[in-house]
Design a protein around this motif. Structure first.
Motif, short mmCIF file in Angstrom:
data_model
loop_
_atom_site.label_atom_id
_atom_site.label_comp_id
_atom_site.label_asym_id
_atom_site.label_seq_id
_atom_site.Cartn_x
_atom_site.Cartn_y
_atom_site.Cartn_z
N SER A 1 -18.68 3.95 -18.48
CA SER A 1 -17.29 4.39 -18.68
C SER A 1 -16.85 4.06 -20.10
O SER A 1 -17.49 3.29 -20.81
CB SER A 1 -16.36 3.70 -17.68
OG SER A 1 -16.34 2.28 -17.87
N PRO B 1 -13.66 -1.22 -15.48
CA PRO B 1 -15.05 -0.78 -15.36
C PRO B 1 -15.74 -1.38 -14.14
O PRO B 1 -15.41 -2.48 -13.69
CB PRO B 1 -15.69 -1.27 -16.66
CG PRO B 1 -14.80 -2.34 -17.17
CD PRO B 1 -13.42 -2.01 -16.70
N VAL B 2 -16.69 -0.61 -13.62
CA VAL B 2 -17.50 -1.04 -12.48
C VAL B 2 -18.94 -1.16 -12.95
O VAL B 2 -19.45 -0.26 -13.63
CB VAL B 2 -17.39 -0.03 -11.31
CG1 VAL B 2 -18.48 -0.26 -10.27
CG2 VAL B 2 -16.01 -0.10 -10.67
N THR C 1 -11.51 4.60 -17.77
CA THR C 1 -10.82 3.59 -16.95
C THR C 1 -10.76 2.28 -17.72
O THR C 1 -11.60 2.03 -18.59
CB THR C 1 -11.53 3.37 -15.61
OG1 THR C 1 -10.76 2.46 -14.81
CG2 THR C 1 -12.94 2.81 -15.79
N LEU D 1 -19.43 10.39 -10.91
CA LEU D 1 -18.93 9.22 -11.63
C LEU D 1 -17.67 8.65 -10.97
O LEU D 1 -17.58 7.43 -10.78
CB LEU D 1 -18.62 9.60 -13.09
CG LEU D 1 -19.83 9.74 -14.02
CD1 LEU D 1 -19.41 10.36 -15.34
CD2 LEU D 1 -20.51 8.40 -14.25
N TRP E 1 -17.48 5.08 -9.02
CA TRP E 1 -16.49 4.11 -9.48
C TRP E 1 -15.58 3.69 -8.33
O TRP E 1 -15.30 2.49 -8.15
CB TRP E 1 -15.65 4.71 -10.61
CG TRP E 1 -14.61 3.76 -11.12
CD1 TRP E 1 -14.76 2.81 -12.09
CD2 TRP E 1 -13.25 3.64 -10.66
NE1 TRP E 1 -13.59 2.11 -12.26
CE2 TRP E 1 -12.66 2.60 -11.39
CE3 TRP E 1 -12.50 4.31 -9.70
CZ2 TRP E 1 -11.32 2.22 -11.21
CZ3 TRP E 1 -11.18 3.92 -9.51
CH2 TRP E 1 -10.59 2.89 -10.25
N GLN F 1 -15.11 -0.02 -6.96
CA GLN F 1 -13.77 -0.61 -7.04
C GLN F 1 -13.31 -1.12 -5.68
O GLN F 1 -12.69 -2.17 -5.57
CB GLN F 1 -12.78 0.42 -7.58
CG GLN F 1 -11.43 -0.12 -7.96
CD GLN F 1 -11.47 -1.04 -9.17
OE1 GLN F 1 -12.37 -0.95 -10.00
NE2 GLN F 1 -10.53 -1.94 -9.27
N ALA G 1 -9.10 6.15 -12.20
CA ALA G 1 -10.12 6.57 -13.18
C ALA G 1 -10.19 8.09 -13.19
O ALA G 1 -9.94 8.74 -12.17
CB ALA G 1 -11.48 5.98 -12.83
N LEU H 1 -16.42 8.87 -18.05
CA LEU H 1 -15.47 8.25 -17.13
C LEU H 1 -14.50 7.41 -17.93
O LEU H 1 -14.92 6.60 -18.77
CB LEU H 1 -16.21 7.38 -16.11
CG LEU H 1 -15.33 6.72 -15.04
CD1 LEU H 1 -14.87 7.75 -14.03
CD2 LEU H 1 -16.07 5.59 -14.33
N VAL I 1 -21.73 1.76 -13.53
CA VAL I 1 -21.09 3.07 -13.70
C VAL I 1 -20.60 3.16 -15.15
O VAL I 1 -19.62 2.50 -15.51
CB VAL I 1 -19.91 3.26 -12.73
CG1 VAL I 1 -19.33 4.67 -12.89
CG2 VAL I 1 -20.34 3.02 -11.30
#
Length: 342
Positions: A330, A324-325, A321, A141, A145, A149, A277, A319, A328
């Motif tokens: 989160s 966010p991506v 953060t 993860l 990410w 990113q 993250a 995850l 992925v």
């Protein structure tokens, strides 16, 4: 001997037997928790969870910890103490996942339920059960990410790998290799740290899972290549140390740090921008489930079952953060703070 004497003797023996049986029935189930250290907030919370659940279920809990992460000898001595104490179950986060198996094998031969927490033994079936984060998924993860990113810049990343210890326990390998797979690096043998040949990897250094070790490891890698712009860390204390090292080089704004743990200080560091993250795990749940499993085993010999499709019981990972991506999954920092520990 007269009939009256025989009757008196028989009654006395019966009374002793009943007394011994009553005392045995009243004797509390004993269990052990053996962690890597008493310092890391992860293990502090694990101990709290085990202690609370043991008190709730009437289990007498003995706790032990290594002096530092990697202190195999102290853990081995703790296993021996637990066997001698006649416990029904041992919960352990092993520092040396291979070397400890002999001692734990002796415990199992003595009829003791052995449960690995967080860190699978090597081999995993050296324990009766494992309650853990999916550590490879946790690493994947943060790797996925980081790749998302960085975008196109990921192709030219300069990556510092801050691992746990020279003995490379299973949790170390799983997180390290999971991160690489998530980032898109060919890991070669997924059970070996450091055999990859990707030019983006500046190097691996060990941290002992603490802030001082993280700072020293980061300083060593920065001397090797001051252009490092992505830092993988085995846990959040190591991440905090890495950040301090980057600051000393004036590079804290140029490098992205990712980590695993999900403790409150770590999630707060995500909020502050120190860590980009982190993958959050749940030590209190691991420990409380472990105590419940020992209680069940003591009652009727029941052993825990694994999660579907896995060779361990998965206690979950998220995850955390605020960046966010896509693709992925989160949760936000606010959600991470609601579920954090330490």
């Amino acid at each position: 001997m007269t009939i009256k004497t025989v009757i008196r003797a028989s009654v006395a023996v019966s009374a002793l037997g009943l007394s011994a049986g009553f005392a045995q029935a009243q004797e509390a189930t004993k269990a052990c928790l053996i962690t890597k250290t008493d310092i890391n907030p992860f293990f502090v919370k694990m101990k709290e969870g085990a202690t609370a659940k043991a008190a709730e279920l009437g289990i007498e809990l003995m706790t032990f910890a290594g002096k530092i992460d990697g202190d195999h000898e102290t853990q081995q001595q703790a296993v021996e103490s637990c066997i001698a104490a006649g416990v029904k179950g041992i919960l352990i986060t092993a520092s040396d996942t291979k070397a400890i198996t002999e001692s734990l094998g002796q415990a199992r031969e003595a009829g003791i339920l052995v449960i690995a927490l967080d860190t699978p033994l090597d081999p995993i079936d050296a324990a009766d059960a494992t309650f853990a984060t999916d550590n490879r998924e946790a690493g994947r993860l943060i790797g996925a990410w980081a790749a998302g990113q960085m975008g196109d810049a990921a192709a030219d990343a300069k990556i510092a790998m801050l691992d746990l210890s020279a003995s490379a326990p299973s949790v170390d390998v799983l997180r390290d290799q999971g991160f690489m797979a998530g980032f898109g690096i060919d890991v070669k043998d997924e059970n070996v740290i450091g055999d990859e040949d990707d030019a983006r990897i500046v190097g691996h250094e060990v941290t002992s899972g603490n802030e001082e070790g993280g700072q020293q490891a980061m300083e060593a890698l920065m001397q090797r290549d001051p252009a490092i712009n992505l830092v993988y860390t085995i846990n959040e204390p190591a991440a905090a140390g890495a950040y301090e090292a980057l600051k000393s080089f004036g590079m804290e704004e140029n490098a992205l740090i990712v980590s695993i743990d999900g403790g409150c200080p770590g999630v707060q560091n995500v909020e502050a921008g120190v860590i980009g993250a982190t993958a959050q795990q749940y030590p209190l749940l691991m420990a409380s489930m472990g105590i419940e499993a020992i209680a069940a085993f003591a009652a009727d010999g029941t052993k825990p079952e694994t999660s579907e499709g896995l060779d361990f019981t998965n206690t979950g990972v998220n995850l955390v953060t605020d960046k966010p991506v896509e693709g992925v999954p989160s949760i936000s920092v606010a959600e991470g703070l609601e579920q954090c520990w330490g």
